[in-house]
Design an enzyme around this catalytic site. Structure first.
Site, PDB file in Angstrom:
ATOM      1  N   PHE A   8      31.926  55.193  49.463  1.00  0.00           N
ATOM      2  CA  PHE A   8      32.574  56.508  49.534  1.00  0.00           C
ATOM      3  C   PHE A   8      33.774  56.421  50.471  1.00  0.00           C
ATOM      4  CE2 PHE A   8      32.439  61.266  50.307  1.00  0.00           C
ATOM      5  CZ  PHE A   8      32.796  61.575  49.005  1.00  0.00           C
ATOM      6  N   THR A  98      32.668  49.972  46.226  1.00  0.00           N
ATOM      7  CA  THR A  98      32.694  49.338  47.552  1.00  0.00           C
ATOM      8  C   THR A  98      33.871  48.356  47.573  1.00  0.00           C
ATOM      9  OG1 THR A  98      31.145  47.616  46.846  1.00  0.00           O
ATOM     10  CG2 THR A  98      30.195  49.591  47.842  1.00  0.00           C
ATOM     11  N   GLU A 151      38.352  50.658  34.123  1.00  0.00           N
ATOM     12  CA  GLU A 151      39.795  50.926  34.005  1.00  0.00           C
ATOM     13  C   GLU A 151      40.484  50.930  35.369  1.00  0.00           C
ATOM     14  OE1 GLU A 151      41.617  51.641  30.843  1.00  0.00           O
ATOM     15  OE2 GLU A 151      42.979  50.901  32.379  1.00  0.00           O
ATOM     16  N   GLY A 208      47.133  53.890  52.007  1.00  0.00           N
ATOM     17  CA  GLY A 208      45.878  53.674  51.260  1.00  0.00           C
ATOM     18  C   GLY A 208      46.045  52.768  50.057  1.00  0.00           C
ATOM     19  N   GLU A 211      44.055  46.613  50.140  1.00  0.00           N
ATOM     20  CA  GLU A 211      42.626  46.338  50.174  1.00  0.00           C
ATOM     21  C   GLU A 211      42.133  46.445  51.613  1.00  0.00           C
ATOM     22  OE1 GLU A 211      40.711  45.450  47.179  1.00  0.00           O
ATOM     23  OE2 GLU A 211      42.567  46.416  46.585  1.00  0.00           O
ATOM     24  N   LYS A 226      43.211  40.862  38.918  1.00  0.00           N
ATOM     25  CA  LYS A 226      43.546  41.754  37.804  1.00  0.00           C
ATOM     26  C   LYS A 226      43.939  40.946  36.568  1.00  0.00           C
ATOM     27  CE  LYS A 226      44.785  45.368  41.010  1.00  0.00           C
ATOM     28  NZ  LYS A 226      45.784  45.780  41.985  1.00  0.00           N
TER      29      LYS A 226
HETATM   30  N1  HSE Z   1      45.204  46.889  46.851  1.00  0.00           N
HETATM   31  C1  HSE Z   1      45.424  47.184  45.475  1.00  0.00           C
HETATM   32  C2  HSE Z   1      46.912  47.270  45.221  1.00  0.00           C
HETATM   33  C3  HSE Z   1      44.747  48.475  45.147  1.00  0.00           C
HETATM   34  O1  HSE Z   1      47.662  47.385  46.173  1.00  0.00           O
HETATM   35  O2  HSE Z   1      47.340  47.215  44.072  1.00  0.00           O
HETATM   36  C4  HSE Z   1      44.665  48.769  43.697  1.00  0.00           C
HETATM   37  O3  HSE Z   1      43.910  47.806  43.004  1.00  0.00           O
END
Ligand code: HSE
Length: 340
Positions: A8, A98, A151, A208, A211, A226
């Protein structure tokens, strides 16, 4: 739909905020009535109420950094362990949000398996389990007759996976190329405007985007994760992350940005993916390339296809509500397609 949120932090709270703000619209437009029945955190314990948690009170408690600030009420369970929530709660869907761990993906992966074993659909923003165990998760999901959706793991809520799997269905995709990390793209844009590497990273963290451990972003591993998720889910490839050539942006400076600018180019962290391999590396992209104009935390992906040629999708790649929307889009898909 009853939902258990494992994690959370930024993203989980983003989803809760969206569900709170859009409750009426979702109910009216889609007949979708989600209830968050459980929330589990590593440091602040857990909450479970079979009739659903009050989202405003939940978000207020999270804003204080204390789930214990959530008021007592009849039927509320505090501090059930995560396995207990998965096994014994009435949740239909478990959402794993998480922090990503690309080395082992545990304990998140154990929770994912447990969720499927106990007949829950599974939605993830956490990349670790998908990167390390995509094929096994899919096998177990088929066996359980449940859905696994993720997604939000690629380009936040921008539908990179759905576009490839659903909108381009019938096309053969030869390759994908793109900017898949919001943090580094934001940093490179800020450095072009004169910010230092350290300041640009601190800003990306404050917003934000980064990571929990930002080395995953700047060293290229988040982009590589990714790329693997795209390759596994759209090419059904058996690639692992150590089979990619990966280089991040840690060697780049503000002076490099200026050099590129003088030559009519921009540095971008580019992922290339084919069914048999791929790479992640910083590239000086000419301004004539559309990817040169994708700035800030915006990401982009170009699918090279047989029937349409190149198709490019551009949109947010990181952020709280943008990633929360990625989760919502999966929940809506499950709501529309699942029989239970
Ligand atoms: N830390 C990742 C980024 C968050 O900056 O793209 C999204 O996956």
């Amino acid at each position: 739909m009853k939902i258990a949120l494992i994690g959370f932090g930024n993203v989980g709270q983003g989803l809760a905020q969206i569900l709170c703000d859009k409750a009426e619209t979702l109910r009216a437009a889609d007949g979708f009535v989600p209830q968050i029945v459980a929330v589990a955190t590593r440091r602040q314990g857990t909450l479970y109420h079979p009739a659903g948690l009050n989202l405003e009170l939940l978000l207020a408690a999270a804003a204080q950094g204390q789930l214990s600030a959530y008021p007592d009420m009849e039927g509320l369970h505090r501090n059930w362990a995560v396995p207990e929530i998965i096994r014994q709660s009435n949740a239909d869907v478990v959402i794993e949000v998480t922090p990503t761990n690309l080395q082992t993906a545990h304990p998140a992966l154990d929770y994912c398996y447990l969720a499927l074993e106990h007949g829950k659909h599974l939605v993830l923003a956490n990349k670790g389990p998908v990167v390390l165990a995509y094929h096994e998760l899919m096998r177990r999901a088929r066996q359980a007759g449940k859905q696994v959706r993720f997604e939000a793991t690629v380009m936040a809520g921008t539908p990179a996976l759905r576009t490839g799997a659903q909108n381009l269905a019938g096309c053969y995709i030869f390759a994908m190329r793109g900017i898949l990390n919001g943090t580094t793209n934001y940093m490179l844009s800020q450095m072009e405007n004169g910010a230092s590497y350290a300041d640009a990273l601190a800003q990306a963290q404050n917003l934000g985007y980064a990571e929990t451990d930002p080395r995953g972003d700047v060293e290229g591993w988040d982009t590589a994760a990714k790329a693997i998720i795209l390759a596994q889910s759209l090419f059904n490839a058996n690639l692992t992350i150590d089979q990619l050539e990966v280089e991040g942006i840690t060697g780049l400076t503000t002076a490099d940005m200026l050099d590129a600018h003088r030559a009519g180019e921009r540095w971008k962290l580019i992922a290339q993916i084919t069914p048999t391999g791929g790479s992640v590396r910083p590239v000086r992209v000419p301004l004539a390339d559309p990817l040169a104009h994708v700035s800030g935390a915006i990401n982009a992906i170009t699918y090279t296809t047989d029937l349409l040629g190149e198709v490019t999708l551009v949109g947010p790649g990181a952020g709280q509500l943008t990633t929360g929307f990625g989760l919502l889009s999966d929940l809506l898909d499950i709501h529309r397609t699942a029989s239970s």
